[in-house]
Design an enzyme around this catalytic site. Structure first.
Site, PDB file in Angstrom:
ATOM      1  N   ASP A 136       0.872  -1.176   0.000  1.00 13.00           N
ATOM      2  CA  ASP A 136       0.000   0.000   0.000  1.00 13.00           C
ATOM      3  C   ASP A 136       0.904   1.219   0.000  1.00 13.00           C
ATOM      4  OD1 ASP A 136      -1.689   2.196   0.652  1.00 13.00           O
ATOM      5  OD2 ASP A 136      -3.129   0.837   1.568  1.00 13.00           O
ATOM      6  N   GLU A 148     -21.586  -6.751 -13.895  1.00 13.54           N
ATOM      7  CA  GLU A 148     -22.450  -7.348 -12.872  1.00 13.54           C
ATOM      8  C   GLU A 148     -23.921  -7.210 -13.281  1.00 13.54           C
ATOM      9  OE1 GLU A 148     -21.347  -5.679  -9.082  1.00 13.54           O
ATOM     10  OE2 GLU A 148     -19.366  -6.588  -9.171  1.00 13.54           O
ATOM     11  N   HIS A 185     -21.728  -9.825  -5.227  1.00 17.51           N
ATOM     12  CA  HIS A 185     -21.427  -8.494  -4.674  1.00 17.51           C
ATOM     13  C   HIS A 185     -22.182  -8.277  -3.349  1.00 17.51           C
ATOM     14  CE1 HIS A 185     -19.986  -4.222  -5.871  1.00 17.51           C
ATOM     15  NE2 HIS A 185     -19.981  -4.368  -4.542  1.00 17.51           N
TER      16      HIS A 185
HETATM   17  P1  NAD Z   1      -9.938   2.518   1.893  1.00 16.62           P
HETATM   18  O1  NAD Z   1      -9.900   3.763   1.078  1.00 16.62           O
HETATM   19  O2  NAD Z   1     -10.083   2.612   3.365  1.00 16.62           O
HETATM   20  O3  NAD Z   1      -8.640   1.637   1.590  1.00 16.62           O
HETATM   21  C1  NAD Z   1      -8.108   1.488   0.312  1.00 16.62           C
HETATM   22  C2  NAD Z   1      -6.609   1.391   0.465  1.00 16.62           C
HETATM   23  O4  NAD Z   1      -6.059   1.135  -0.835  1.00 16.62           O
HETATM   24  C3  NAD Z   1      -5.965   2.684   0.990  1.00 16.62           C
HETATM   25  O5  NAD Z   1      -5.174   2.407   2.143  1.00 16.62           O
HETATM   26  C4  NAD Z   1      -5.114   3.168  -0.180  1.00 16.62           C
HETATM   27  O6  NAD Z   1      -3.901   3.754   0.280  1.00 16.62           O
HETATM   28  C5  NAD Z   1      -4.849   1.878  -0.914  1.00 16.62           C
HETATM   29  N1  NAD Z   1      -4.530   2.063  -2.320  1.00 16.62           N
HETATM   30  C6  NAD Z   1      -5.012   2.979  -3.184  1.00 16.62           C
HETATM   31  N2  NAD Z   1      -4.453   2.805  -4.395  1.00 16.62           N
HETATM   32  C7  NAD Z   1      -3.590   1.762  -4.275  1.00 16.62           C
HETATM   33  C8  NAD Z   1      -2.731   1.103  -5.187  1.00 16.62           C
HETATM   34  N3  NAD Z   1      -2.617   1.511  -6.452  1.00 16.62           N
HETATM   35  N4  NAD Z   1      -2.020   0.048  -4.726  1.00 16.62           N
HETATM   36  C9  NAD Z   1      -2.142  -0.362  -3.430  1.00 16.62           C
HETATM   37  N5  NAD Z   1      -2.917   0.237  -2.527  1.00 16.62           N
HETATM   38  C10 NAD Z   1      -3.639   1.285  -2.956  1.00 16.62           C
HETATM   39  O7  NAD Z   1     -11.125   1.640   1.252  1.00 16.62           O
HETATM   40  P2  NAD Z   1     -11.876   0.394   1.938  1.00 16.62           P
HETATM   41  O8  NAD Z   1     -13.080   0.884   2.654  1.00 16.62           O
HETATM   42  O9  NAD Z   1     -10.882  -0.461   2.636  1.00 16.62           O
HETATM   43  O10 NAD Z   1     -12.402  -0.333   0.611  1.00 16.62           O
HETATM   44  C11 NAD Z   1     -11.506  -1.033  -0.247  1.00 16.62           C
HETATM   45  C12 NAD Z   1     -12.246  -1.495  -1.485  1.00 16.62           C
HETATM   46  O11 NAD Z   1     -13.337  -2.360  -1.125  1.00 16.62           O
HETATM   47  C13 NAD Z   1     -12.885  -0.374  -2.306  1.00 16.62           C
HETATM   48  O12 NAD Z   1     -12.699  -0.664  -3.677  1.00 16.62           O
HETATM   49  C14 NAD Z   1     -14.341  -0.502  -2.023  1.00 16.62           C
HETATM   50  O13 NAD Z   1     -15.119  -0.019  -3.075  1.00 16.62           O
HETATM   51  C15 NAD Z   1     -14.472  -2.003  -1.885  1.00 16.62           C
HETATM   52  N6  NAD Z   1     -15.689  -2.415  -1.177  1.00 16.62           N
HETATM   53  C16 NAD Z   1     -16.346  -3.515  -1.640  1.00 16.62           C
HETATM   54  C17 NAD Z   1     -17.499  -3.934  -0.997  1.00 16.62           C
HETATM   55  C18 NAD Z   1     -18.253  -5.151  -1.481  1.00 16.62           C
HETATM   56  O14 NAD Z   1     -19.463  -5.180  -1.356  1.00 16.62           O
HETATM   57  N7  NAD Z   1     -17.580  -6.155  -1.991  1.00 16.62           N
HETATM   58  C19 NAD Z   1     -17.985  -3.225   0.107  1.00 16.62           C
HETATM   59  C20 NAD Z   1     -17.275  -2.128   0.571  1.00 16.62           C
HETATM   60  C21 NAD Z   1     -16.123  -1.718  -0.094  1.00 16.62           C
END
Ligand code: NAD
Length: 306
Positions: A171, A261, A280
Protein backbone atom coordinates in the site's frame (compact mmCIF):
# COMPACT_ATOMS: atom_id res chain seq x y z
CA UNK A 1 -39.59 25.32 8.06
CA UNK A 2 -37.74 22.11 8.83
CA UNK A 3 -35.51 20.60 6.20
CA UNK A 4 -37.01 17.79 4.13
CA UNK A 5 -35.24 14.47 3.57
CA UNK A 6 -36.15 11.92 0.91
CA UNK A 7 -35.12 8.35 1.69
CA UNK A 8 -35.24 6.59 -1.70
CA UNK A 9 -33.60 3.25 -0.82
CA UNK A 10 -34.28 0.94 2.08
CA UNK A 11 -32.59 2.39 5.17
CA UNK A 12 -33.54 0.92 8.55
CA UNK A 13 -36.35 2.14 10.83
CA UNK A 14 -33.65 3.14 13.36
CA UNK A 15 -32.02 5.37 10.74
CA UNK A 16 -35.34 7.05 9.89
CA UNK A 17 -35.87 7.61 13.61
CA UNK A 18 -32.48 9.35 13.88
CA UNK A 19 -33.54 11.77 11.12
CA UNK A 20 -36.97 12.41 12.66
CA UNK A 21 -35.56 12.92 16.14
CA UNK A 22 -33.27 15.56 14.66
CA UNK A 23 -36.42 17.50 13.73
CA UNK A 24 -36.25 16.72 10.00
CA UNK A 25 -39.27 16.00 7.85
CA UNK A 26 -38.69 12.53 6.36
CA UNK A 27 -40.40 10.86 3.40
CA UNK A 28 -39.55 7.23 2.68
CA UNK A 29 -40.28 6.41 -0.97
CA UNK A 30 -38.39 3.30 -1.98
CA UNK A 31 -38.19 1.88 -5.50
CA UNK A 32 -39.35 4.95 -7.44
CA UNK A 33 -38.76 4.88 -11.21
CA UNK A 34 -36.35 7.62 -12.44
CA UNK A 35 -39.25 9.69 -13.83
CA UNK A 36 -41.15 9.60 -10.54
CA UNK A 37 -38.03 10.54 -8.60
CA UNK A 38 -37.28 13.44 -10.97
CA UNK A 39 -40.84 14.70 -10.48
CA UNK A 40 -40.51 15.05 -6.69
CA UNK A 41 -36.81 15.65 -6.01
CA UNK A 42 -37.26 19.43 -6.26
CA UNK A 43 -39.03 19.44 -2.89
CA UNK A 44 -36.14 18.04 -0.82
CA UNK A 45 -33.03 19.38 0.92
CA UNK A 46 -31.43 15.97 1.37
CA UNK A 47 -31.50 12.58 -0.33
CA UNK A 48 -30.55 9.33 1.44
CA UNK A 49 -29.67 6.35 -0.78
CA UNK A 50 -27.93 2.99 -0.76
CA UNK A 51 -26.83 1.71 -4.21
CA UNK A 52 -30.15 1.21 -6.00
CA UNK A 53 -31.06 4.87 -6.61
CA UNK A 54 -29.09 6.26 -9.54
CA UNK A 55 -28.33 9.91 -8.83
CA UNK A 56 -27.78 11.05 -12.41
CA UNK A 57 -27.01 14.50 -13.82
CA UNK A 58 -30.61 14.55 -15.11
CA UNK A 59 -32.00 13.96 -11.63
CA UNK A 60 -29.68 16.58 -10.15
CA UNK A 61 -30.90 19.17 -12.67
CA UNK A 62 -34.33 18.87 -11.07
CA UNK A 63 -32.94 18.93 -7.52
CA UNK A 64 -33.12 22.69 -7.14
CA UNK A 65 -33.29 22.63 -3.34
CA UNK A 66 -30.91 19.73 -2.71
CA UNK A 67 -27.96 20.44 -0.42
CA UNK A 68 -26.70 16.98 0.44
CA UNK A 69 -26.77 13.35 -0.69
CA UNK A 70 -26.02 10.61 1.85
CA UNK A 71 -24.96 7.18 0.58
CA UNK A 72 -25.34 4.47 3.23
CA UNK A 73 -22.28 2.43 2.22
CA UNK A 74 -18.83 2.98 0.77
CA UNK A 75 -18.86 3.14 -3.05
CA UNK A 76 -20.48 6.22 -4.58
CA UNK A 77 -20.52 4.78 -8.11
CA UNK A 78 -24.30 5.39 -8.26
CA UNK A 79 -23.88 9.15 -7.78
CA UNK A 80 -22.72 11.44 -10.60
CA UNK A 81 -20.11 13.20 -8.48
CA UNK A 82 -19.13 15.74 -11.16
CA UNK A 83 -22.74 16.82 -11.62
CA UNK A 84 -23.25 17.03 -7.83
CA UNK A 85 -20.10 19.13 -7.44
CA UNK A 86 -21.16 21.47 -10.26
CA UNK A 87 -24.44 22.07 -8.44
CA UNK A 88 -22.74 22.51 -5.06
CA UNK A 89 -24.39 19.41 -3.59
CA UNK A 90 -22.34 17.70 -0.89
CA UNK A 91 -22.03 13.90 -1.20
CA UNK A 92 -21.38 11.86 1.96
CA UNK A 93 -20.74 8.16 2.43
CA UNK A 94 -19.95 5.91 5.38
CA UNK A 95 -16.38 4.69 4.95
CA UNK A 96 -15.54 2.06 7.50
CA UNK A 97 -19.13 1.13 8.39
CA UNK A 98 -18.93 -2.21 6.62
CA UNK A 99 -15.21 -2.93 6.95
CA UNK A 100 -15.53 -5.83 9.39
CA UNK A 101 -18.25 -7.41 7.27
CA UNK A 102 -16.26 -7.23 4.01
CA UNK A 103 -13.05 -8.42 5.69
CA UNK A 104 -14.95 -11.39 7.14
CA UNK A 105 -16.19 -12.35 3.66
CA UNK A 106 -12.61 -12.26 2.34
CA UNK A 107 -11.51 -14.50 5.23
CA UNK A 108 -14.47 -16.83 4.61
CA UNK A 109 -13.44 -17.11 0.97
CA UNK A 110 -9.83 -17.98 1.84
CA UNK A 111 -10.97 -20.60 4.39
CA UNK A 112 -13.65 -21.92 2.04
CA UNK A 113 -11.11 -22.34 -0.78
CA UNK A 114 -8.41 -23.92 1.43
CA UNK A 115 -10.93 -26.50 2.68
CA UNK A 116 -12.86 -26.80 -0.63
CA UNK A 117 -16.16 -26.10 1.15
CA UNK A 118 -18.21 -25.10 -1.94
CA UNK A 119 -16.84 -27.85 -4.23
CA UNK A 120 -17.10 -30.52 -1.51
CA UNK A 121 -20.69 -29.48 -0.78
CA UNK A 122 -21.59 -29.88 -4.47
CA UNK A 123 -19.84 -33.26 -4.54
CA UNK A 124 -21.63 -34.66 -1.45
CA UNK A 125 -24.97 -33.37 -2.75
CA UNK A 126 -24.26 -35.18 -6.03
CA UNK A 127 -24.03 -38.46 -4.04
CA UNK A 128 -20.20 -38.68 -3.98
CA UNK A 129 -17.83 -39.11 -1.00
CA UNK A 130 -14.50 -37.77 -2.30
CA UNK A 131 -12.38 -37.53 0.86
CA UNK A 132 -9.02 -37.72 -0.89
CA UNK A 133 -9.88 -35.17 -3.57
CA UNK A 134 -10.84 -32.58 -0.98
CA UNK A 135 -7.78 -32.74 1.24
CA UNK A 136 -7.12 -29.07 2.05
CA UNK A 137 -4.64 -26.69 3.66
CA UNK A 138 -4.35 -24.93 7.01
CA UNK A 139 -4.31 -21.14 7.22
CA UNK A 140 -1.95 -21.26 10.13
CA UNK A 141 1.63 -20.52 9.04
CA UNK A 142 0.67 -19.48 5.51
CA UNK A 143 1.64 -16.09 4.06
CA UNK A 144 -1.24 -13.75 3.26
CA UNK A 145 -0.60 -10.89 0.84
CA UNK A 146 -2.98 -7.95 1.23
CA UNK A 147 -3.05 -5.32 -1.50
CA UNK A 148 -4.45 -2.13 0.08
CA UNK A 149 -4.53 -1.87 3.87
CA UNK A 150 -7.15 0.83 4.36
CA UNK A 151 -10.37 0.31 6.33
CA UNK A 152 -11.12 -3.21 5.07
CA UNK A 153 -7.60 -4.47 4.39
CA UNK A 154 -6.46 -3.55 7.90
CA UNK A 155 -9.34 -5.49 9.51
CA UNK A 156 -8.41 -8.50 7.40
CA UNK A 157 -4.77 -8.13 8.52
CA UNK A 158 -5.91 -8.14 12.15
CA UNK A 159 -8.02 -11.31 11.68
CA UNK A 160 -5.32 -13.06 9.67
CA UNK A 161 -2.66 -12.32 12.29
CA UNK A 162 -5.02 -13.82 14.89
CA UNK A 163 -5.30 -16.94 12.71
CA UNK A 164 -1.48 -17.23 12.89
CA UNK A 165 -0.84 -16.22 9.30
CA UNK A 166 2.24 -14.23 8.30
CA UNK A 167 0.95 -11.08 6.63
CA UNK A 168 2.69 -9.00 4.00
CA UNK A 169 1.07 -6.02 2.32
CA UNK A 170 1.47 -3.47 -0.45
CA UNK A 171 0.00 0.00 0.00
CA UNK A 172 1.98 3.02 -1.22
CA UNK A 173 0.01 5.39 1.00
CA UNK A 174 0.66 3.68 4.36
CA UNK A 175 3.79 4.36 6.41
CA UNK A 176 5.99 1.45 7.53
CA UNK A 177 5.31 2.54 11.16
CA UNK A 178 1.53 2.28 10.70
CA UNK A 179 1.97 -1.10 9.00
CA UNK A 180 4.19 -2.38 11.82
CA UNK A 181 1.50 -1.42 14.35
CA UNK A 182 -0.92 -3.63 12.44
CA UNK A 183 1.56 -6.52 12.52
CA UNK A 184 2.20 -6.47 8.79
CA UNK A 185 5.35 -6.09 6.74
CA UNK A 186 5.15 -3.72 3.77
CA UNK A 187 6.70 -5.14 0.59
CA UNK A 188 6.81 -4.18 -3.08
CA UNK A 189 4.15 -5.68 -5.31
CA UNK A 190 6.56 -8.03 -7.09
CA UNK A 191 7.57 -9.56 -3.77
CA UNK A 192 3.93 -9.88 -2.68
CA UNK A 193 2.92 -11.73 -5.87
CA UNK A 194 5.88 -14.08 -5.53
CA UNK A 195 5.73 -14.84 -1.79
CA UNK A 196 2.06 -14.98 -0.83
CA UNK A 197 0.17 -18.25 -0.48
CA UNK A 198 -3.11 -16.31 -0.57
CA UNK A 199 -3.70 -12.80 -1.93
CA UNK A 200 -6.62 -10.56 -1.06
CA UNK A 201 -7.33 -7.28 -2.90
CA UNK A 202 -8.67 -4.25 -0.99
CA UNK A 203 -7.89 -1.29 -3.25
CA UNK A 204 -10.28 1.06 -5.04
CA UNK A 205 -10.68 0.73 -8.81
CA UNK A 206 -8.47 3.47 -10.30
CA UNK A 207 -6.34 3.94 -13.40
CA UNK A 208 -3.47 2.36 -11.41
CA UNK A 209 -5.45 -0.65 -10.20
CA UNK A 210 -7.49 -1.47 -13.34
CA UNK A 211 -6.29 -4.86 -14.58
CA UNK A 212 -3.73 -4.89 -11.77
CA UNK A 213 -3.94 -8.68 -11.65
CA UNK A 214 -3.33 -9.64 -15.28
CA UNK A 215 -1.86 -12.71 -17.00
CA UNK A 216 1.73 -11.64 -16.26
CA UNK A 217 1.01 -11.14 -12.55
CA UNK A 218 -0.91 -14.41 -12.27
CA UNK A 219 2.08 -16.21 -13.79
CA UNK A 220 4.35 -14.71 -11.10
CA UNK A 221 2.16 -16.03 -8.27
CA UNK A 222 3.17 -19.19 -6.46
CA UNK A 223 1.86 -22.45 -7.86
CA UNK A 224 -1.26 -23.32 -5.85
CA UNK A 225 -1.78 -19.75 -4.57
CA UNK A 226 -5.26 -18.36 -3.89
CA UNK A 227 -6.65 -15.05 -5.14
CA UNK A 228 -9.60 -13.22 -3.54
CA UNK A 229 -11.23 -10.02 -4.81
CA UNK A 230 -13.93 -8.46 -2.64
CA UNK A 231 -13.00 -4.92 -3.78
CA UNK A 232 -14.17 -3.93 -7.28
CA UNK A 233 -14.62 -5.65 -10.62
CA UNK A 234 -12.02 -4.65 -13.21
CA UNK A 235 -9.03 -5.04 -10.87
CA UNK A 236 -8.61 -8.66 -12.00
CA UNK A 237 -8.47 -9.78 -15.63
CA UNK A 238 -11.15 -12.46 -15.39
CA UNK A 239 -10.25 -14.32 -18.60
CA UNK A 240 -6.60 -14.56 -17.54
CA UNK A 241 -7.76 -15.76 -14.11
CA UNK A 242 -9.87 -18.50 -15.70
CA UNK A 243 -6.80 -19.65 -17.68
CA UNK A 244 -4.57 -19.61 -14.57
CA UNK A 245 -7.09 -21.74 -12.66
CA UNK A 246 -7.83 -24.13 -15.53
CA UNK A 247 -4.10 -24.80 -16.03
CA UNK A 248 -3.78 -25.65 -12.33
CA UNK A 249 -1.25 -22.85 -11.73
CA UNK A 250 -3.51 -21.19 -9.15
CA UNK A 251 -5.07 -23.31 -6.42
CA UNK A 252 -8.32 -21.36 -6.30
CA UNK A 253 -9.94 -17.96 -6.64
CA UNK A 254 -12.94 -16.17 -5.24
CA UNK A 255 -14.70 -13.07 -6.54
CA UNK A 256 -17.45 -11.06 -4.89
CA UNK A 257 -17.23 -8.46 -7.67
CA UNK A 258 -17.10 -8.75 -11.46
CA UNK A 259 -16.17 -6.58 -14.43
CA UNK A 260 -19.80 -6.80 -15.53
CA UNK A 261 -22.45 -7.35 -12.87
CA UNK A 262 -24.24 -9.67 -13.10
CA UNK A 263 -21.69 -11.66 -15.14
CA UNK A 264 -22.88 -13.43 -18.31
CA UNK A 265 -24.06 -17.04 -17.75
CA UNK A 266 -21.31 -18.39 -20.05
CA UNK A 267 -18.53 -16.63 -18.09
CA UNK A 268 -15.27 -18.62 -18.52
CA UNK A 269 -14.77 -18.79 -14.72
CA UNK A 270 -18.03 -20.67 -14.18
CA UNK A 271 -16.57 -23.83 -15.75
CA UNK A 272 -13.76 -23.96 -13.15
CA UNK A 273 -14.32 -26.05 -10.01
CA UNK A 274 -11.73 -24.15 -7.94
CA UNK A 275 -13.55 -20.87 -8.55
CA UNK A 276 -16.10 -19.60 -6.03
CA UNK A 277 -18.13 -16.43 -6.10
CA UNK A 278 -20.84 -14.35 -4.49
CA UNK A 279 -23.11 -11.67 -6.02
CA UNK A 280 -21.43 -8.49 -4.67
CA UNK A 281 -22.61 -9.12 -1.12
CA UNK A 282 -19.39 -8.05 0.57
CA UNK A 283 -21.11 -5.42 2.72
CA UNK A 284 -24.35 -7.31 3.01
CA UNK A 285 -24.83 -8.41 6.62
CA UNK A 286 -27.64 -7.31 8.89
CA UNK A 287 -25.10 -5.72 11.20
CA UNK A 288 -23.29 -3.70 8.54
CA UNK A 289 -26.44 -2.59 6.73
CA UNK A 290 -27.95 -1.33 9.96
CA UNK A 291 -24.70 0.36 11.03
CA UNK A 292 -24.23 2.26 7.75
CA UNK A 293 -27.89 3.35 7.66
CA UNK A 294 -27.69 4.84 11.16
CA UNK A 295 -24.29 6.38 10.38
CA UNK A 296 -25.54 8.16 7.24
CA UNK A 297 -28.65 9.38 9.09
CA UNK A 298 -26.45 10.88 11.82
CA UNK A 299 -24.17 12.53 9.26
CA UNK A 300 -27.11 13.99 7.30
CA UNK A 301 -28.74 15.27 10.49
CA UNK A 302 -25.51 16.89 11.65
CA UNK A 303 -25.01 18.55 8.26
CA UNK A 304 -28.57 19.87 7.97
CA UNK A 305 -28.57 21.21 11.53
CA UNK A 306 -25.40 23.25 10.94
P1 NAD B 1 -9.94 2.52 1.89
O1 NAD B 1 -9.90 3.76 1.08
O2 NAD B 1 -10.08 2.61 3.36
O3 NAD B 1 -8.64 1.64 1.59
C1 NAD B 1 -8.11 1.49 0.31
C2 NAD B 1 -6.61 1.39 0.47
O4 NAD B 1 -6.06 1.13 -0.83
C3 NAD B 1 -5.97 2.68 0.99
O5 NAD B 1 -5.17 2.41 2.14
C4 NAD B 1 -5.11 3.17 -0.18
O6 NAD B 1 -3.90 3.75 0.28
C5 NAD B 1 -4.85 1.88 -0.91
N1 NAD B 1 -4.53 2.06 -2.32
C6 NAD B 1 -5.01 2.98 -3.18
N2 NAD B 1 -4.45 2.81 -4.40
C7 NAD B 1 -3.59 1.76 -4.27
C8 NAD B 1 -2.73 1.10 -5.19
N3 NAD B 1 -2.62 1.51 -6.45
N4 NAD B 1 -2.02 0.05 -4.73
C9 NAD B 1 -2.14 -0.36 -3.43
N5 NAD B 1 -2.92 0.24 -2.53
C10 NAD B 1 -3.64 1.29 -2.96
O7 NAD B 1 -11.13 1.64 1.25
P2 NAD B 1 -11.88 0.39 1.94
O8 NAD B 1 -13.08 0.88 2.65
O9 NAD B 1 -10.88 -0.46 2.64
O10 NAD B 1 -12.40 -0.33 0.61
C11 NAD B 1 -11.51 -1.03 -0.25
C12 NAD B 1 -12.25 -1.50 -1.49
O11 NAD B 1 -13.34 -2.36 -1.13
C13 NAD B 1 -12.88 -0.37 -2.31
O12 NAD B 1 -12.70 -0.66 -3.68
C14 NAD B 1 -14.34 -0.50 -2.02
O13 NAD B 1 -15.12 -0.02 -3.08
C15 NAD B 1 -14.47 -2.00 -1.88
N6 NAD B 1 -15.69 -2.42 -1.18
C16 NAD B 1 -16.35 -3.52 -1.64
C17 NAD B 1 -17.50 -3.93 -1.00
C18 NAD B 1 -18.25 -5.15 -1.48
O14 NAD B 1 -19.46 -5.18 -1.36
N7 NAD B 1 -17.58 -6.15 -1.99
C19 NAD B 1 -17.99 -3.23 0.11
C20 NAD B 1 -17.28 -2.13 0.57
C21 NAD B 1 -16.12 -1.72 -0.09
Amino acid sequence: MSARVLVSDDLSPEAVKVLEEAGLEVDVKVGLKPDALEAIIGGYDALAVRSATKVTAKLLERATRLKVIGRAGVGVDNVDLDAATRRGVVVMNTPGGSSVTVAELALAMILGLYRHVPAATASVKAGKWEKKKFQGHELSGKTLGVVGIGNIGSVLVDRAVAMKMRVIAYDPFISPEAAAKLGVTLVELDQLWAEADAISLHVPLTEQTRNLVNAGVLARMKRGALLVNCARGGIVDERALADALASGHLGGAALDVFEKEPPPPDHPLFAVESFVCTPHIGASTEEAQSAVAVAIAEQLAAYLQK
